[in-house]
Design a protein around this motif. Sequence first.
Motif, PDB file in Angstrom:
ATOM      1  N   LEU A 182     -26.735  14.404 -51.463  1.00 50.62           N
ATOM      2  CA  LEU A 182     -26.975  15.467 -52.439  1.00 50.62           C
ATOM      3  C   LEU A 182     -25.660  16.128 -52.849  1.00 50.62           C
ATOM      4  N   VAL A 183     -24.828  16.454 -51.861  1.00 51.99           N
ATOM      5  CA  VAL A 183     -23.546  17.110 -52.131  1.00 51.99           C
ATOM      6  C   VAL A 183     -22.649  16.207 -52.979  1.00 51.99           C
ATOM      7  N   ILE A 184     -22.550  14.951 -52.590  1.00 50.55           N
ATOM      8  CA  ILE A 184     -21.687  14.026 -53.327  1.00 50.55           C
ATOM      9  C   ILE A 184     -22.206  13.821 -54.735  1.00 50.55           C
ATOM     10  N   GLY A 185     -23.537  13.703 -54.880  1.00 52.07           N
ATOM     11  CA  GLY A 185     -24.119  13.555 -56.216  1.00 52.07           C
ATOM     12  C   GLY A 185     -23.782  14.720 -57.115  1.00 52.07           C
ATOM     13  N   ARG A 186     -23.855  15.928 -56.577  1.00 49.28           N
ATOM     14  CA  ARG A 186     -23.504  17.113 -57.362  1.00 49.28           C
ATOM     15  C   ARG A 186     -22.034  17.094 -57.752  1.00 49.28           C
ATOM     16  N   GLU A 187     -21.188  16.699 -56.824  1.00 49.73           N
ATOM     17  CA  GLU A 187     -19.748  16.640 -57.107  1.00 49.73           C
ATOM     18  C   GLU A 187     -19.450  15.606 -58.198  1.00 49.73           C
ATOM     19  N   LEU A 188     -20.272  14.566 -58.251  1.00 47.53           N
ATOM     20  CA  LEU A 188     -20.091  13.529 -59.287  1.00 47.53           C
ATOM     21  C   LEU A 188     -20.780  13.901 -60.594  1.00 47.53           C
ATOM     22  N   GLU A 230     -37.064  27.369 -38.533  1.00 48.51           N
ATOM     23  CA  GLU A 230     -37.845  26.993 -39.704  1.00 48.51           C
ATOM     24  C   GLU A 230     -36.994  26.555 -40.894  1.00 48.51           C
ATOM     25  N   SER A 231     -35.668  26.586 -40.756  1.00 49.72           N
ATOM     26  CA  SER A 231     -34.834  26.369 -41.943  1.00 49.72           C
ATOM     27  C   SER A 231     -34.490  24.910 -42.185  1.00 49.72           C
ATOM     28  N   GLY A 232     -34.202  24.138 -41.141  1.00 50.29           N
ATOM     29  CA  GLY A 232     -33.838  22.738 -41.328  1.00 50.29           C
ATOM     30  C   GLY A 232     -32.614  22.579 -42.210  1.00 50.29           C
ATOM     31  N   SER A 233     -32.707  21.671 -43.183  1.00 55.87           N
ATOM     32  CA  SER A 233     -31.570  21.415 -44.063  1.00 55.87           C
ATOM     33  C   SER A 233     -31.303  22.557 -45.031  1.00 55.87           C
ATOM     34  N   ASP A 234     -32.310  23.389 -45.287  1.00 51.28           N
ATOM     35  CA  ASP A 234     -32.106  24.546 -46.162  1.00 51.28           C
ATOM     36  C   ASP A 234     -31.642  25.711 -45.301  1.00 51.28           C
ATOM     37  N   ALA A 235     -30.368  25.664 -44.915  1.00 48.32           N
ATOM     38  CA  ALA A 235     -29.838  26.657 -43.988  1.00 48.32           C
ATOM     39  C   ALA A 235     -29.820  28.058 -44.578  1.00 48.32           C
ATOM     40  N   SER A 236     -29.878  28.161 -45.907  1.00 50.63           N
ATOM     41  CA  SER A 236     -29.857  29.485 -46.538  1.00 50.63           C
ATOM     42  C   SER A 236     -31.202  30.207 -46.407  1.00 50.63           C
ATOM     43  N   ASP A 237     -32.248  29.458 -46.031  1.00 48.82           N
ATOM     44  CA  ASP A 237     -33.577  30.048 -45.826  1.00 48.82           C
ATOM     45  C   ASP A 237     -33.578  30.716 -44.458  1.00 48.82           C
ATOM     46  N   ASP A 288     -25.357   8.632 -28.722  1.00 51.05           N
ATOM     47  CA  ASP A 288     -24.553   9.747 -29.224  1.00 51.05           C
ATOM     48  C   ASP A 288     -24.370   9.689 -30.732  1.00 51.05           C
ATOM     49  N   ALA A 289     -24.220   8.479 -31.265  1.00 53.44           N
ATOM     50  CA  ALA A 289     -23.881   8.323 -32.681  1.00 53.44           C
ATOM     51  C   ALA A 289     -24.983   8.839 -33.600  1.00 53.44           C
ATOM     52  N   LYS A 290     -26.214   8.776 -33.157  1.00 52.37           N
ATOM     53  CA  LYS A 290     -27.311   9.136 -34.058  1.00 52.37           C
ATOM     54  C   LYS A 290     -27.212  10.577 -34.539  1.00 52.37           C
ATOM     55  N   LEU A 291     -26.769  11.483 -33.666  1.00 50.44           N
ATOM     56  CA  LEU A 291     -26.689  12.877 -34.088  1.00 50.44           C
ATOM     57  C   LEU A 291     -25.677  13.083 -35.210  1.00 50.44           C
ATOM     58  N   MET A 292     -24.689  12.198 -35.294  1.00 54.72           N
ATOM     59  CA  MET A 292     -23.661  12.348 -36.334  1.00 54.72           C
ATOM     60  C   MET A 292     -24.273  12.280 -37.731  1.00 54.72           C
ATOM     61  N   GLU A 293     -25.413  11.612 -37.841  1.00 61.66           N
ATOM     62  CA  GLU A 293     -26.093  11.511 -39.136  1.00 61.66           C
ATOM     63  C   GLU A 293     -27.021  12.697 -39.397  1.00 61.66           C
ATOM     64  N   ILE A 294     -27.082  13.618 -38.435  1.00 64.02           N
ATOM     65  CA  ILE A 294     -27.999  14.755 -38.547  1.00 64.02           C
ATOM     66  C   ILE A 294     -27.234  16.075 -38.584  1.00 64.02           C
ATOM     67  N   GLY A 295     -26.342  16.290 -37.620  1.00 64.62           N
ATOM     68  CA  GLY A 295     -25.637  17.555 -37.504  1.00 64.62           C
ATOM     69  C   GLY A 295     -24.665  17.812 -38.641  1.00 64.62           C
ATOM     70  N   GLU A 296     -24.430  19.092 -38.927  1.00 68.27           N
ATOM     71  CA  GLU A 296     -23.541  19.554 -40.009  1.00 68.27           C
ATOM     72  C   GLU A 296     -23.920  18.943 -41.360  1.00 68.27           C
ATOM     73  N   GLY A 297     -25.205  18.837 -41.578  1.00 64.75           N
ATOM     74  CA  GLY A 297     -25.711  18.285 -42.826  1.00 64.75           C
ATOM     75  C   GLY A 297     -26.111  16.834 -42.654  1.00 64.75           C
ATOM     76  N   THR A 298     -27.386  16.540 -42.823  1.00 72.26           N
ATOM     77  CA  THR A 298     -27.876  15.170 -42.665  1.00 72.26           C
ATOM     78  C   THR A 298     -27.245  14.236 -43.693  1.00 72.26           C
ATOM     79  N   SER A 299     -27.420  12.945 -43.483  1.00 75.08           N
ATOM     80  CA  SER A 299     -26.928  11.974 -44.467  1.00 75.08           C
ATOM     81  C   SER A 299     -27.558  12.217 -45.827  1.00 75.08           C
ATOM     82  N   GLU A 300     -28.823  12.633 -45.820  1.00 75.06           N
ATOM     83  CA  GLU A 300     -29.489  12.914 -47.095  1.00 75.06           C
ATOM     84  C   GLU A 300     -28.831  14.087 -47.820  1.00 75.06           C
ATOM     85  N   ILE A 301     -28.445  15.102 -47.069  1.00 71.62           N
ATOM     86  CA  ILE A 301     -27.747  16.245 -47.664  1.00 71.62           C
ATOM     87  C   ILE A 301     -26.373  15.829 -48.172  1.00 71.62           C
TER      88      ILE A 301
END
Length: 379
Positions: free
Chosen positions: A371-377, A129-136, A355-368
Motif C-alpha cells: 500500500l505504501v509503495i503504491g501510494r509513493e508510485l 483492536e487496531s491491527g494494521s490501522d494503527a491510527s485507530d 523467526d523470519a515469519k514475523l518480519m512480514e508482519i511487524g512494523e507494517g505487514t507486507s500488505e501495508i
Amino acid sequence: MDFELSAEHRMIRDQVREFAEEEIEPVAQELEDEHRFPAEIFDQLGELDMMGVPVSEEYGGLGGDQLMYALVTEELGRVSGGVGLSYAAHVSLGAKPIELFGTDEQKERWLRPLAEGDEMGAWALTEPESGSDASDMDTTAERDGDEYVLNGSKQFITNASEANSVLVKAVTDSDAGYGGISTFIVDPEDDGFEVTTIWDKMGLNCSPTCEIRLDDVRVPEDRLLGEEGEGWEQTMKTLDGGRISIAALSTGLAQGAYDAAESYADDREQFGKSITEFDAIRDKLVDMHRKTERARLLTHKAATLYDNGESVGQESSLAKLDASEAAREVAEDAVQVLGGYGYTEDFSPQRYYRDAKLMEIGEGTSEIQHLVIGRELGL
C-alpha cells in the motif's frame, strides 16, 4: 555509486560479527528453548558501545549512521533473530525518537541511559483492536493540571517487560484525527502501568512481546515528547528508520540460513559425492544467495538515502518488503536442503524459518508495504 563499505563500517561490522559468533550463536537455541531475555548479552553490547549506534555521542551514543546501524542489526540477526529484534526495537523505536523529537532535558534523562546500554527501551503503538490501522487508537491522555492521565491497552510491544522507558502513543484530542495523537515517555515504575501478558510465539521467544495496560497512569507534562498532536508525524518518521532496521534484521536471518545450508551441503555426501554437486541443491543455494544479496542491496540503499537526508518512504518499505520475504523463503529452502535434519532443533534452519515469519508482519505487514509503495508510485 560506491558499493564498498568504509573502513569504519567494516570495523564495526566485523567487531559485532565476532561477538555474535562467540557469545550469541552458541546459546541461541538455548535462549529460545528457555524463552529467556538475555540481559547479559545486551549488557555486553552496551560495553561494546553498540546500544546507541545511530545516536549522537553527545548523548552517549556511538555517533554512527543508519548504514552502520543496519550492519550491526544484520550481524545480530545472522545468529539470533530474537536478539536482533529486541536490539532493533530498543534502538529504532525506544531511543531514536527521543533524539529526534525530545528536549535537551529529555535526552539527558531518558536517552543517555538507553544509548549507553544501561537501560532498555520500548515503543507502544499497536492496540488490541487496531491491527494494521494503527491510527485507530483508544488509548487516551487527558490533561489534568501539570500532568497527563493515560488510560488504555497496547498490544505486541517488544521489550515492554524489560524496558526502563516506553514511548506510548495516546489520543489527546479525539476530534483531531491524526493530529490528535501525542507521544509520552512512560516509566514502567509509574503507578498504573502493568505488563499483563508476555506472549508465547512461533519464534523469537528470547525477545519478549507483551500486552500492557495503562490504568490512570499519571505522567508530568515534561514527559510529552514534542508537542501535543505531533505523535502521528513522529510515528511516520520513526517507521522510516524502523523499517530499514527490520530489513537489515531480515537480511541477517537470510544470511544465517544460507550459511547453515551451504555449510551442511558442503559436508553432506550422497551417492559418493557432496550434495552441492547435484543441480537441485546447487541451484537452490544460488537462489538463496541471490535473494540475500538483493535484500542487502535494497537495505543499504535505503539506509544510505536516509543518511543523506532524503525521503525514504518508498525505499524503506521496499527494502522491508523484499528482505522480509527473502528471509522466509531462504529459511524455508535451508530447511529443505538439510532434509530431516532441518526439521530438528539440533540445527538452526528451523529457528530461522520460525523467526523470519514475523518480519512480514511487524512494523507494517507486507500488505501495508504494498500500500505504501503504491501510494509513493502514485497508484
